[in-house]
Design an enzyme around this catalytic site. Sequence first.
Site, PDB file in Angstrom:
ATOM      1  CB  SER A  59      50.126  36.471  39.497  1.00  0.00           C
ATOM      2  OG  SER A  59      51.421  36.996  39.336  1.00  0.00           O
ATOM      3  CE  LYS A  60      47.973  30.422  35.582  1.00  0.00           C
ATOM      4  NZ  LYS A  60      46.898  29.482  35.571  1.00  0.00           N
ATOM      5  NE  ARG A  61      50.710  37.027  34.222  1.00  0.00           N
ATOM      6  CZ  ARG A  61      50.748  38.206  34.815  1.00  0.00           C
ATOM      7  NH1 ARG A  61      51.825  38.954  34.750  1.00  0.00           N
ATOM      8  NH2 ARG A  61      49.712  38.667  35.482  1.00  0.00           N
TER       9      ARG A  61
ATOM     10  CG  ASN B 291      55.661  33.025  44.139  1.00  0.00           C
ATOM     11  OD1 ASN B 291      56.588  33.684  44.560  1.00  0.00           O
ATOM     12  ND2 ASN B 291      55.239  31.928  44.703  1.00  0.00           N
TER      13      ASN B 291
END
Length: 367
Positions: free
Chosen positions: A255-257, A259
């Site tokens: 997930s962009k939070r 990585n």
Amino acid sequence: MARPVRVRIAPSPTGEPHVGTAYIALFNRAFARSHGGQFLLRIEDTDRTRSTKESELAILESLRWLGLSWDEGPDAGGPCGPYRQSERTEHYQRAAEELLEKGAAYRCFCTAERLEKMRKEQEATKARPGYDRLCRRLDPAEAHRRVAAGEPCVVRLAVPPEGATEFADGIRGENVRIAHEEIDDQVLLKSDGFPTYHLANVVDDHLMGISHVIRAEEWIPSTPKHVLLYRAFGWEPPVFAHMPLLRNPDRSKISKRKNPTSLTWYRAAGFLPEALLNFLALLGGAAEGDEEVFDVSKLDSGFELSRIKTSAPVFDLKKLEWMNGQHLARIALDVVLPRVTKAIAAAGLASEAALAARGEWTHRLVD
Ligand code: GLU
């Protein structure tokens, strides 16, 4: 006789181009190349509220940057554009009609208010969520009359009330079985005439002759619905093969939070496409022996699905940075030179023509 190998990736153009798309594309393409098959790109843009042209363009740009080219498009003889579901709605509408005629689907007239009330009640009583099948009991003649009177409706899949659906997974090597009571009477065609993912995906995979559906494991719960659709149409299903999801270092789904997930980010951050692909290949278990740094074109011969690891691959940015260094050290000057001059020009420092005119100097600078 085995079917000719035809595989695809089918990204939805909703947001940034995802690193998971490159991961799935890499393995699909390697499988196609290894079996003399075709690799297709299909843009699944039937969600009219979430799909955007910018997102589609960014997906195409990223795949081109990575060199993950696709083999076929709808414009015969022209540039190899991707297939786009928004341009194929007549196929899905015809397919929905066929299912209605066969009794494998039914029209549902329930309003958004009724569905919301039902959902809240299910939540309060801790009942299984899902459509309560009220309209399944409607007489087809009555349903016709209501359609003719202009009442909005959707088309739902009539899931058999009992039993279970099973499918063999080409990577896991075991059968996945899901009881029908766990499967909702899925909406197939929305009231605006657009299909949902399930209908469009199955119809296109059939019409495009897809032999192997190699996709992320998050789609496993959808596969029994797809198998039911293949059966209802009387079509031969493809081999389903679900790849393990990429994970954050804490093992949660990437997930962009936690990585960076955007391919645009990796490109802008200076990662070489060769390094990113090598890293993704390694995560999927494509390495032979202990060799870690390699050119992914070697997957283009002899690659089998059985090589894919089923354990959760952790996306370790540090390892990717190391891998990038390895590729930077190996890359030939004539490969890197045009990339660097493009980057200098894009940053507005000097034009490509000016750099070319001072060829010897540019060469030494980059070296
Ligand atoms: N549109 C789906 C996605 O966004 C496709 C899944 C599949 O490959 O069937 O990934």
